[in-house]
Design an enzyme around this catalytic site. Sequence first.
Site, PDB file in Angstrom:
ATOM      1  N   ASP A  49       0.833  -1.202   0.000  1.00  0.00           N
ATOM      2  CA  ASP A  49       0.000   0.000   0.000  1.00  0.00           C
ATOM      3  C   ASP A  49       0.867   1.252   0.000  1.00  0.00           C
ATOM      4  OD1 ASP A  49      -2.699   1.404   0.550  1.00  0.00           O
ATOM      5  OD2 ASP A  49      -1.470   2.052   2.240  1.00  0.00           O
ATOM      6  N   GLU A 103      -1.876  -5.534  -3.758  1.00  0.00           N
ATOM      7  CA  GLU A 103      -0.930  -4.704  -3.003  1.00  0.00           C
ATOM      8  C   GLU A 103       0.220  -5.548  -2.460  1.00  0.00           C
ATOM      9  OE1 GLU A 103      -3.660  -1.002  -1.442  1.00  0.00           O
ATOM     10  OE2 GLU A 103      -3.566  -2.793  -0.184  1.00  0.00           O
TER      11      GLU A 103
END
Length: 227
Positions: A50, A122
Site C-alpha cells: 500500500d 498490493e
Amino acid sequence: MESFEKLEKLLSYSFKNKELLIEALSHPSLRQHHEYKDDKDYERLEFLGDAVLNLVITEILFRNFANYNEGNLAKIRSYLVCKETICMVGAKLTLKNYIIMTHGEEVAGGRDNLNNIENATEALIAAIYLDSNIETTHDIIENLWAEFIKVQNLTDYDPKTALQEWAQASDHHLPIYRLIKREGASHSSTFTVLVKVKDYEQTGTGHTIKEAEKNAARSLLHRLKND
C-alpha cells in the site's frame, strides 16, 4: 490454481525468490488450517505494498502532471489507489486464479471477493519491491496503471458530475444511485452502491455512501470510455 509462470509473464517479471511470490498470494485463512505448515500470509506484504503503491503513483503524477495543483493531484491519486482501480489491475492479471486459500474460503466466494483481490494486488507489489528494487517496481506499476493514468484528463471535476454531463449530452435520464449492500460493523462499514444510466450499470464501494457513489460513477465512466 494456475501456474505462477503465467502470472510472471503478465507482470513481465520473474521472481528470484519464489517464496515471496507465494507469500503475496497466501490468504490469511490458511493460518487457521492444519494442513498448512507455513504461517505466513499476504497481510504484512499488503501493508508495505500500500505504501509503495502510494509513493510510486505520487511520483508519477508529480512528474507527468506539472500543471496540476496539489488538490487535483490528490484527487487523481485517490482514484488511482482506490479499491476499484486496484481490483481492475488485479483483474487484468487474473489474480483471483492465483490466490492460495482454503477450500472453505473458496466455497464462500473468496476468489471473487474484492477485498481479497485488492489485498493480494498490493501484496504482490510489495513482493516485487522486496525481490528487486524501487526502480523495477516503479516501471511495473507504471505499466499496469497506464490506462488509468491516461483517463485522468476527466478528473478535474467530480466523477458524479462527469457522469451526469455524459448522460445529459447523450439524451439519457440522469444517473440513479442505489445502495445495495452494507457490510461490517457500524464504525467500519463498507457500502456498495449501484449506479444506472439507461442500460448501463456499475457498482462501487466505499467507507461512506458518498465515496461509494463516486467510485461507482468512476467505474461506469471508465467502462463507457472503453465500450
